[in-house]
Motif scaffolding. Structure first.
Motif, PDB file in Angstrom:
ATOM      1  N   ALA A  75       8.422  52.643   0.277  1.00 56.04           N
ATOM      2  CA  ALA A  75       9.680  52.104  -0.255  1.00 56.04           C
ATOM      3  C   ALA A  75      10.799  53.138  -0.297  1.00 56.04           C
ATOM      4  O   ALA A  75      11.922  52.830  -0.695  1.00 56.04           O
ATOM      5  N   THR A  76      10.494  54.364   0.105  1.00 59.41           N
ATOM      6  CA  THR A  76      11.482  55.449   0.027  1.00 59.41           C
ATOM      7  C   THR A  76      12.323  55.514   1.297  1.00 59.41           C
ATOM      8  O   THR A  76      11.784  55.660   2.400  1.00 59.41           O
ATOM      9  N   ASN A  77      13.624  55.412   1.123  1.00 64.43           N
ATOM     10  CA  ASN A  77      14.557  55.600   2.228  1.00 64.43           C
ATOM     11  C   ASN A  77      14.940  57.086   2.231  1.00 64.43           C
ATOM     12  O   ASN A  77      15.825  57.520   1.484  1.00 64.43           O
ATOM     13  N   ILE A  78      14.255  57.846   3.061  1.00 64.93           N
ATOM     14  CA  ILE A  78      14.384  59.309   3.006  1.00 64.93           C
ATOM     15  C   ILE A  78      15.809  59.793   3.301  1.00 64.93           C
ATOM     16  O   ILE A  78      16.359  60.592   2.527  1.00 64.93           O
ATOM     17  N   PRO A  79      16.462  59.352   4.386  1.00 62.87           N
ATOM     18  CA  PRO A  79      17.828  59.852   4.652  1.00 62.87           C
ATOM     19  C   PRO A  79      18.809  59.523   3.527  1.00 62.87           C
ATOM     20  O   PRO A  79      19.609  60.378   3.116  1.00 62.87           O
ATOM     21  N   LEU A  80      18.730  58.283   3.020  1.00 71.11           N
ATOM     22  CA  LEU A  80      19.644  57.891   1.948  1.00 71.11           C
ATOM     23  C   LEU A  80      19.365  58.663   0.667  1.00 71.11           C
ATOM     24  O   LEU A  80      20.287  59.072  -0.040  1.00 71.11           O
ATOM     25  N   THR A  81      18.080  58.890   0.375  1.00 69.82           N
ATOM     26  CA  THR A  81      17.701  59.639  -0.825  1.00 69.82           C
ATOM     27  C   THR A  81      18.177  61.080  -0.739  1.00 69.82           C
ATOM     28  O   THR A  81      18.701  61.634  -1.712  1.00 69.82           O
ATOM     29  N   LEU A  82      18.001  61.705   0.428  1.00 64.83           N
ATOM     30  CA  LEU A  82      18.472  63.083   0.614  1.00 64.83           C
ATOM     31  C   LEU A  82      19.982  63.173   0.463  1.00 64.83           C
ATOM     32  O   LEU A  82      20.504  64.112  -0.155  1.00 64.83           O
ATOM     33  N   LEU A  83      20.693  62.189   1.009  1.00 66.79           N
ATOM     34  CA  LEU A  83      22.146  62.159   0.901  1.00 66.79           C
ATOM     35  C   LEU A  83      22.585  61.999  -0.550  1.00 66.79           C
ATOM     36  O   LEU A  83      23.541  62.651  -0.999  1.00 66.79           O
ATOM     37  N   MET A  84      21.858  61.155  -1.298  1.00 60.64           N
ATOM     38  CA  MET A  84      22.186  60.934  -2.705  1.00 60.64           C
ATOM     39  C   MET A  84      22.001  62.213  -3.518  1.00 60.64           C
ATOM     40  O   MET A  84      22.865  62.582  -4.317  1.00 60.64           O
ATOM     41  N   TYR A  85      20.879  62.898  -3.300  1.00 60.10           N
ATOM     42  CA  TYR A  85      20.633  64.131  -4.053  1.00 60.10           C
ATOM     43  C   TYR A  85      21.599  65.242  -3.640  1.00 60.10           C
ATOM     44  O   TYR A  85      22.000  66.066  -4.483  1.00 60.10           O
ATOM     45  N   LEU A  86      21.979  65.271  -2.377  1.00 62.87           N
ATOM     46  CA  LEU A  86      22.977  66.250  -1.935  1.00 62.87           C
ATOM     47  C   LEU A  86      24.294  66.026  -2.654  1.00 62.87           C
ATOM     48  O   LEU A  86      24.949  66.988  -3.092  1.00 62.87           O
ATOM     49  N   ALA A  87      24.674  64.752  -2.802  1.00 59.76           N
ATOM     50  CA  ALA A  87      25.911  64.422  -3.517  1.00 59.76           C
ATOM     51  C   ALA A  87      25.799  64.807  -4.990  1.00 59.76           C
ATOM     52  O   ALA A  87      26.746  65.363  -5.564  1.00 59.76           O
ATOM     53  N   ILE A  88      24.649  64.526  -5.600  1.00 57.22           N
ATOM     54  CA  ILE A  88      24.451  64.862  -7.021  1.00 57.22           C
ATOM     55  C   ILE A  88      24.529  66.365  -7.240  1.00 57.22           C
ATOM     56  O   ILE A  88      25.214  66.840  -8.152  1.00 57.22           O
ATOM     57  N   PHE A  89      23.821  67.134  -6.413  1.00 56.18           N
ATOM     58  CA  PHE A  89      23.843  68.593  -6.546  1.00 56.18           C
ATOM     59  C   PHE A  89      25.252  69.148  -6.333  1.00 56.18           C
ATOM     60  O   PHE A  89      25.678  70.073  -7.033  1.00 56.18           O
ATOM     61  N   SER A  90      25.965  68.589  -5.364  1.00 63.16           N
ATOM     62  CA  SER A  90      27.323  69.058  -5.079  1.00 63.16           C
ATOM     63  C   SER A  90      28.251  68.811  -6.261  1.00 63.16           C
ATOM     64  O   SER A  90      29.064  69.676  -6.621  1.00 63.16           O
ATOM     65  N   ILE A  91      28.137  67.630  -6.870  1.00 61.82           N
ATOM     66  CA  ILE A  91      28.980  67.290  -8.018  1.00 61.82           C
ATOM     67  C   ILE A  91      28.695  68.213  -9.197  1.00 61.82           C
ATOM     68  O   ILE A  91      29.618  68.732  -9.842  1.00 61.82           O
ATOM     69  N   ILE A  92      27.415  68.445  -9.483  1.00 56.56           N
ATOM     70  CA  ILE A  92      27.043  69.303 -10.616  1.00 56.56           C
ATOM     71  C   ILE A  92      27.535  70.733 -10.397  1.00 56.56           C
ATOM     72  O   ILE A  92      28.092  71.362 -11.310  1.00 56.56           O
ATOM     73  N   ILE A  93      27.346  71.265  -9.189  1.00 57.98           N
ATOM     74  CA  ILE A  93      27.797  72.632  -8.900  1.00 57.98           C
ATOM     75  C   ILE A  93      29.314  72.731  -8.979  1.00 57.98           C
ATOM     76  O   ILE A  93      29.861  73.719  -9.496  1.00 57.98           O
ATOM     77  N   THR A  94      29.998  71.690  -8.496  1.00 55.52           N
ATOM     78  CA  THR A  94      31.463  71.677  -8.568  1.00 55.52           C
ATOM     79  C   THR A  94      31.936  71.687 -10.017  1.00 55.52           C
ATOM     80  O   THR A  94      32.872  72.419 -10.381  1.00 55.52           O
ATOM     81  N   LEU A  95      31.294  70.893 -10.870  1.00 58.43           N
ATOM     82  CA  LEU A  95      31.662  70.858 -12.284  1.00 58.43           C
ATOM     83  C   LEU A  95      31.325  72.174 -12.970  1.00 58.43           C
ATOM     84  O   LEU A  95      32.073  72.647 -13.836  1.00 58.43           O
ATOM     85  N   PHE A  96      30.207  72.789 -12.589  1.00 57.91           N
ATOM     86  CA  PHE A  96      29.793  74.054 -13.186  1.00 57.91           C
ATOM     87  C   PHE A  96      30.783  75.174 -12.859  1.00 57.91           C
ATOM     88  O   PHE A  96      31.083  76.024 -13.689  1.00 57.91           O
ATOM     89  N   ARG A  97      31.300  75.155 -11.635  1.00 60.52           N
ATOM     90  CA  ARG A  97      32.227  76.195 -11.186  1.00 60.52           C
ATOM     91  C   ARG A  97      33.671  75.722 -11.113  1.00 60.52           C
ATOM     92  O   ARG A  97      34.524  76.390 -10.530  1.00 60.52           O
ATOM     93  N   GLY A  98      33.959  74.568 -11.710  1.00 62.95           N
ATOM     94  CA  GLY A  98      35.281  73.971 -11.601  1.00 62.95           C
ATOM     95  C   GLY A  98      36.422  74.861 -12.050  1.00 62.95           C
ATOM     96  O   GLY A  98      37.519  74.817 -11.484  1.00 62.95           O
ATOM     97  N   HIS A  99      36.172  75.689 -13.067  1.00 62.86           N
ATOM     98  CA  HIS A  99      37.240  76.545 -13.592  1.00 62.86           C
ATOM     99  C   HIS A  99      37.625  77.665 -12.622  1.00 62.86           C
ATOM    100  O   HIS A  99      38.640  78.342 -12.821  1.00 62.86           O
ATOM    101  N   ARG A 100      36.822  77.855 -11.563  1.00 63.98           N
ATOM    102  CA  ARG A 100      37.099  78.909 -10.588  1.00 63.98           C
ATOM    103  C   ARG A 100      37.993  78.446  -9.445  1.00 63.98           C
ATOM    104  O   ARG A 100      38.491  79.266  -8.672  1.00 63.98           O
ATOM    105  N   PHE A 101      38.189  77.148  -9.312  1.00 62.99           N
ATOM    106  CA  PHE A 101      38.914  76.634  -8.151  1.00 62.99           C
ATOM    107  C   PHE A 101      40.426  76.841  -8.261  1.00 62.99           C
ATOM    108  O   PHE A 101      41.108  76.907  -7.251  1.00 62.99           O
ATOM    109  N   CYS A 102      40.943  76.917  -9.478  1.00 62.72           N
ATOM    110  CA  CYS A 102      42.394  77.061  -9.657  1.00 62.72           C
ATOM    111  C   CYS A 102      42.739  78.403 -10.296  1.00 62.72           C
ATOM    112  O   CYS A 102      42.000  78.903 -11.156  1.00 62.72           O
ATOM    113  N   TYR A 103      43.857  78.951  -9.903  1.00 66.06           N
ATOM    114  CA  TYR A 103      44.380  80.178 -10.505  1.00 66.06           C
ATOM    115  C   TYR A 103      45.842  80.313 -10.102  1.00 66.06           C
ATOM    116  O   TYR A 103      46.344  79.577  -9.237  1.00 66.06           O
TER     117      TYR A 103
END
Length: 202
Positions: A45-73
């Motif tokens: 029942a696992t859609n591997i490509p879609l699942t990998l894409l979903m987790y990539l998006a989740i990790f990207s969002i979390i890392i962006t929020l974690f380092r968000g204060h570094r993007f502007c200066y």
């Protein structure tokens, strides 16, 4: 050029995002075990490509929020102020000779081209925000404030006693993020247990 950077709001917020990353990682590892061990009833029942894409998006969002204060200066000298947004790859600048008034309020610094008694009804020619997924560095903005005060053609107005983001009333933000961090940390117990069980049984 002098620099004005942003600092993360509080340690509890950073801990919250870090624990969210760990939680997502545990869920990802469970999915990896399902695929690797071909666990019946789940592997099919696992859609591997879609699942990998979903987790990539989740990790990207979390890392962006974690380092968000570094993007502007901001960078500045006696002649020019420039705000940089590396996330959107945009910059905007102000020639300080074109500004006659600088208003430091609870949101940031608004620059106006001419003196006025009611700044709330005018559109500033430039705005330097105090908050960009974090709070502005106190020492650096204070140095900028002093430089503006020394400029003979610049009227500087400050509408706060304590720099926004540093007053005691912001402690509730720390408490809120700390509470969320504890909830997510406790939630990690279930995927961690499942990960260990699947590993031991295969």
């Amino acid at each position: 050029m002098n620099k004005i950077q942003y600092h993360y709001t509080n340690f509890a917020k950073q801990a919250f995002f870090a624990i969210c990353f760990i939680y997502a990682l545990l869920r990802f590892l469970i999915m990896a075990e399902i695929v690797l061990f071909k666990i019946e009833g789940y592997y099919q029942a696992t859609n591997i490509p879609l699942t990998l894409l979903m987790y990539l998006a989740i990790f990207s969002i979390i890392i962006t929020l974690f380092r968000g204060h570094r993007f502007c200066y901001s960078t500045y000298n006696e002649n020019q102020l420039t705000f940089h947004n590396n996330l959107l790859r945009k910059t905007r600048s102000l020639e300080l000779k074109n500004a006659k008034v600088a208003v430091f309020d609870t949101r940031g610094v608004s620059f106006y081209s001419s003196p006025s008694e009611n700044f709330s009804q005018e559109t500033p020619v430039f705005f330097l925000p105090f908050f960009r997924d974090g709070i502005i560095e106190a020492v650096q903005i204070n140095r900028f404030y002093k430089m503006l005060k020394e400029m003979p053609d610049m009227q500087v107005i400050k509408r706060f006693k304590v720099l926004p983001g540093y007053s005691k009333k912001w402690n509730f933000v720390t408490i809120a993020y700390g509470f969320l961090a504890v909830i997510v940390f406790l939630s990690c117990a279930t995927p961690l247990t499942l990960f260990i069980v699947l590993l031991q049984n295969h």
